[in-house]
Motif scaffolding. Structure first.
Motif, PDB file in Angstrom:
ATOM      1  N   SER A 104       0.828  -1.206   0.000  1.00 37.77           N
ATOM      2  CA  SER A 104       0.000   0.000   0.000  1.00 37.77           C
ATOM      3  C   SER A 104       0.857   1.247   0.000  1.00 37.77           C
ATOM      4  N   ALA A 105       1.989   1.206   0.710  1.00 40.31           N
ATOM      5  CA  ALA A 105       2.838   2.388   0.801  1.00 40.31           C
ATOM      6  C   ALA A 105       3.288   2.797  -0.605  1.00 40.31           C
ATOM      7  N   ALA A 106       3.649   1.806  -1.435  1.00 39.35           N
ATOM      8  CA  ALA A 106       4.128   2.114  -2.782  1.00 39.35           C
ATOM      9  C   ALA A 106       3.004   2.676  -3.643  1.00 39.35           C
ATOM     10  N   ARG A 107       1.798   2.113  -3.467  1.00 39.53           N
ATOM     11  CA  ARG A 107       0.671   2.455  -4.339  1.00 39.53           C
ATOM     12  C   ARG A 107       0.113   3.837  -4.025  1.00 39.53           C
ATOM     13  N   GLY A 108       0.240   4.246  -2.749  1.00 41.61           N
ATOM     14  CA  GLY A 108      -0.439   5.480  -2.318  1.00 41.61           C
ATOM     15  C   GLY A 108      -1.797   5.075  -1.795  1.00 41.61           C
ATOM     16  N   ASP A 109      -2.491   6.028  -1.171  1.00 37.72           N
ATOM     17  CA  ASP A 109      -3.767   5.746  -0.519  1.00 37.72           C
ATOM     18  C   ASP A 109      -4.860   5.463  -1.536  1.00 37.72           C
ATOM     19  N   SER A 110      -5.366   4.231  -1.554  1.00 31.86           N
ATOM     20  CA  SER A 110      -6.500   3.920  -2.430  1.00 31.86           C
ATOM     21  C   SER A 110      -7.733   3.771  -1.535  1.00 31.86           C
ATOM     22  N   MET A 111      -8.868   3.397  -2.130  1.00 33.27           N
ATOM     23  CA  MET A 111     -10.066   3.202  -1.310  1.00 33.27           C
ATOM     24  C   MET A 111      -9.880   2.052  -0.313  1.00 33.27           C
ATOM     25  N   LEU A 112      -9.011   1.099  -0.653  1.00 37.06           N
ATOM     26  CA  LEU A 112      -8.880  -0.118   0.155  1.00 37.06           C
ATOM     27  C   LEU A 112      -8.527   0.170   1.612  1.00 37.06           C
ATOM     28  N   GLU A 113      -7.660   1.165   1.853  1.00 33.28           N
ATOM     29  CA  GLU A 113      -7.198   1.384   3.216  1.00 33.28           C
ATOM     30  C   GLU A 113      -7.911   2.534   3.920  1.00 33.28           C
ATOM     31  N   LYS A 114      -8.989   3.036   3.300  1.00 33.04           N
ATOM     32  CA  LYS A 114      -9.712   4.141   3.935  1.00 33.04           C
ATOM     33  C   LYS A 114     -10.924   3.623   4.716  1.00 33.04           C
ATOM     34  N   VAL A 115     -11.398   4.453   5.674  1.00 32.91           N
ATOM     35  CA  VAL A 115     -12.495   4.025   6.551  1.00 32.91           C
ATOM     36  C   VAL A 115     -13.539   5.140   6.633  1.00 32.91           C
ATOM     37  N   GLY A 116     -14.803   4.753   6.801  1.00 32.75           N
ATOM     38  CA  GLY A 116     -15.880   5.721   7.056  1.00 32.75           C
ATOM     39  C   GLY A 116     -16.088   6.672   5.886  1.00 32.75           C
ATOM     40  N   MET A 117     -16.309   7.969   6.217  1.00 26.60           N
ATOM     41  CA  MET A 117     -16.600   8.970   5.172  1.00 26.60           C
ATOM     42  C   MET A 117     -15.439   9.122   4.189  1.00 26.60           C
ATOM     43  N   GLU A 118     -14.213   8.995   4.716  1.00 26.88           N
ATOM     44  CA  GLU A 118     -13.025   9.105   3.838  1.00 26.88           C
ATOM     45  C   GLU A 118     -13.093   8.064   2.733  1.00 26.88           C
ATOM     46  N   HIS A 119     -13.576   6.863   3.096  1.00 28.80           N
ATOM     47  CA  HIS A 119     -13.711   5.770   2.134  1.00 28.80           C
ATOM     48  C   HIS A 119     -14.848   6.064   1.151  1.00 28.80           C
ATOM     49  N   ARG A 120     -15.992   6.495   1.694  1.00 30.43           N
ATOM     50  CA  ARG A 120     -17.166   6.761   0.841  1.00 30.43           C
ATOM     51  C   ARG A 120     -16.858   7.838  -0.197  1.00 30.43           C
ATOM     52  N   ARG A 121     -16.135   8.873   0.265  1.00 30.15           N
ATOM     53  CA  ARG A 121     -15.817   9.995  -0.636  1.00 30.15           C
ATOM     54  C   ARG A 121     -15.078   9.519  -1.883  1.00 30.15           C
ATOM     55  N   ILE A 122     -14.222   8.524  -1.722  1.00 26.68           N
ATOM     56  CA  ILE A 122     -13.445   8.019  -2.866  1.00 26.68           C
ATOM     57  C   ILE A 122     -14.232   6.945  -3.625  1.00 26.68           C
ATOM     58  N   ARG A 123     -14.890   6.040  -2.864  1.00 25.12           N
ATOM     59  CA  ARG A 123     -15.550   4.906  -3.541  1.00 25.12           C
ATOM     60  C   ARG A 123     -16.838   5.339  -4.267  1.00 25.12           C
ATOM     61  N   ASP A 124     -17.605   6.262  -3.655  1.00 25.30           N
ATOM     62  CA  ASP A 124     -18.907   6.624  -4.240  1.00 25.30           C
ATOM     63  C   ASP A 124     -18.826   7.081  -5.706  1.00 25.30           C
ATOM     64  N   PRO A 125     -17.870   7.972  -6.058  1.00 24.56           N
ATOM     65  CA  PRO A 125     -17.846   8.383  -7.474  1.00 24.56           C
ATOM     66  C   PRO A 125     -17.376   7.278  -8.426  1.00 24.56           C
ATOM     67  N   ILE A 126     -16.709   6.239  -7.905  1.00 25.11           N
ATOM     68  CA  ILE A 126     -16.169   5.167  -8.767  1.00 25.11           C
ATOM     69  C   ILE A 126     -17.194   4.038  -8.931  1.00 25.11           C
ATOM     70  N   GLN A 127     -17.973   3.836  -7.856  1.00 25.78           N
ATOM     71  CA  GLN A 127     -18.924   2.704  -7.795  1.00 25.78           C
ATOM     72  C   GLN A 127     -19.823   2.569  -9.038  1.00 25.78           C
ATOM     73  N   PRO A 128     -20.388   3.674  -9.585  1.00 28.37           N
ATOM     74  CA  PRO A 128     -21.311   3.506 -10.725  1.00 28.37           C
ATOM     75  C   PRO A 128     -20.662   2.841 -11.942  1.00 28.37           C
ATOM     76  N   PHE A 129     -19.332   2.960 -12.085  1.00 27.39           N
ATOM     77  CA  PHE A 129     -18.670   2.347 -13.248  1.00 27.39           C
ATOM     78  C   PHE A 129     -18.567   0.819 -13.091  1.00 27.39           C
ATOM     79  N   PHE A 130     -18.937   0.315 -11.897  1.00 30.10           N
ATOM     80  CA  PHE A 130     -18.807  -1.124 -11.617  1.00 30.10           C
ATOM     81  C   PHE A 130     -20.138  -1.717 -11.134  1.00 30.10           C
ATOM     82  N   SER A 131     -21.239  -1.014 -11.397  1.00 32.85           N
ATOM     83  CA  SER A 131     -22.550  -1.481 -10.925  1.00 32.85           C
ATOM     84  C   SER A 131     -22.977  -2.710 -11.739  1.00 32.85           C
ATOM     85  N   PRO A 132     -24.005  -3.446 -11.298  1.00 30.39           N
ATOM     86  CA  PRO A 132     -24.494  -4.576 -12.091  1.00 30.39           C
ATOM     87  C   PRO A 132     -24.889  -4.139 -13.509  1.00 30.39           C
TER      88      PRO A 132
END
Ligand code: HEM
Length: 429
Positions: A104-132
């Protein structure tokens, strides 16, 4: 520029090197284990949560598998209730654990290591590109259907094949990389760099060089798409908006796009390869179930879920316990590392009847093969769509499919993380 179809038609020796479950396990710094299920099932039947790492509890050296932190007290969860709850309660059983591992240190902060609102802020805009819906339309039309068609056409011209290499390996790496916008000739070099960037058997310098290559290739793609948008995920990410705490919006930074592309392309190219391999392995070993499926194609989505329940490619994920907690009656102190044993949870007899049996007719119930809670697998619908199209193509185009008796029998191998078959040598026609 090479077309995607001609790159896919070319026999590429690098595929064999990159997509080898045993080598991948050893390169990841993990030991091989033949069949972990008797040991993890026994532990689950003895109690939902145990003190100790999974490795130690099943009689292996403490550092036998990945996700080991020697300085931390470790607990392991085995029952469905315990694993599922730990996935859901991410504020207590935290995904910040990923920050403690080198990758993770090499990659930089992705959604994987975030929690709570910090996680939602990053995942929410990406999620629609991966919906059913996106999986069944955009992903399928843009890249999955054509990839499957090209690969199966090559295979069907012969009478024998290793489906694990020629279909299971080649499809997902191509789908996810082309979906993100990589050119055909960039796909394998990018995969090699991703692989080497975390390879335990590489020198620190080799890992650093590979990390630089990953960053350079992603930066170049992002800059190209900022200048000239295309119909791909990187373009969508450059146009997406992040909503800040105060309600204002901003575009993703280049660093955020790099970290998340790195994560998603890495996850997308590896997991579906092994899971589709496990699915075909199970069907070939259960011809009576393969027959049921041939008679009722509507069961295919169920088969994918059953194979992931029966033998998920990753049998373990880690969490960091950030406050004193009681998980299914077991006290765990803040600061402990927690191993979630998905493999044992998915065969919990309190949830599934005859759980060790691969049975495509069993009633569907949610398993934890794709995780659960806020971090549940982002790519699961794309992965399922790939597997549905691939399984349909195998049944349509490779009649009388059976193991090739002249080849060594395939078996499921790997560590506790990243498991799959040794190969799928088959005859047909
Ligand atoms: C059968 C195939 C797959 C399996 C079994 C699988 C399994 C999982 C699991 C268990 C997690 C949870 C990790 C955690 O909670 O720490 C996860 C997360 C994730 N997966 Fe998958 N995965 C698969 C395919 C894919 C594909 C095809 C993609 C991308 C195209 C993908 C992208 C991701 C991402 C980005 C996350 C992190 C989500 C987040 O942190 O919010 N996965 N996956």
């Amino acid at each position: 520029m090479t077309s995607y179809a001609s790159a896919l038609r070319k026999d590429d020796p690098r595929i064999r090197q990159l997509f080898d479950v045993e080598a991948e396990t050893l390169h990841g710094g993990s030991m091989l284990i033949d069949d972990p299920f008797p040991a993890i099932n026994r532990l689950r039947n003895e109690g939902p949560v145990h003190k100790g790492s999974i490795a130690k509890l099943i009689g292996y050296p403490e550092n036998a598998f990945r996700h080991h932190l020697p300085e931390r007290t470790t607990y392991s969860a085995f029952s469905f209730a315990a694993v599922s709850r730990a996935f859901i309660e991410n504020q207590t059983y935290s995904s910040k654990v990923w920050n403690l591992f080198e990758g993770s240190a090499a990659r930089g902060d992705s959604m994987l290591e975030k929690v709570g609102m910090e996680h939602r802020r990053i995942r929410d805009p990406i999620q629609p590109f991966f919906s059913p819906e996106a999986a069944e339309s955009w992903w399928s039309d843009k890249v999955i259907a054509e990839t499957v068609e090209t690969l199966i056409s090559e295979i069907e011209r012969k009478r024998e094949a290793d489906l694990f290499l020629e279909l299971c390996a080649r499809m997902p790496v191509h789908v996810v990389s082309a979906g993100f916008g990589f050119d055909a000739e960039e796909i394998i070099p990018f995969r090699i760099a991703l692989h080497d960037s975390a390879r335990a058997t590489a020198t620190a310098q080799e890992r650093q060089d590979a990390q630089q290559t990953v960053k350079r290739m992603l930066t170049r793609l992002i800059e190209r798409r900022r200048r000239g948008p295309e119909n791909d995920i990187v373009t969508k990410l450059t146009q997406a908006e992040v909503t800040e705490e105060d309600g204002t919006t901003r575009p993703f930074t280049t660093e955020e796009i790099i970290a998340n592309c790195w994560l998603i392309v890495l996850a997308g190219g590896g997991t579906t390869w092994r899971q589709l391999g496990i699915t075909l392995f199970a069907l070939l070993n259960h011809p009576e179930q393969f027959e049921i499926l041939r008679g009722d194609r509507g069961l295919i989505p169920r088969v994918v879920l059953e194979s992931a329940r029966w033998h998920a490619t990753d049998l373990m994920f880690p969490r960091l316990v950030v406050k004193d907690a009681v998980l299914e009656g077991v006290e765990i102190p803040a600061g402990a590392l927690l191993h979630l044993c998905l493999g044992a949870a998915n065969r919990d007899p309190t949830r599934w009847e005859n759980p060790d049996k691969f049975d495509i007719t069993r009633p569907v119930q949610r398993s934890v093969a794709f995780g659960g809670g806020p971090h549940s697998c982002l790519g699961q619908h794309v992965s399922r769509q790939e597997m549905v199209l691939a399984l349909n193509a195998v049944m349509d185009r490779l009649p009388n499919l059976r193991w090739d008796p002249s080849k060594a029998p395939a078996k499921l191998v790997g560590g506790i993380f990243q498991r799959g078959p040794t190969g799928l040598p088959v005859l047909f026609g």
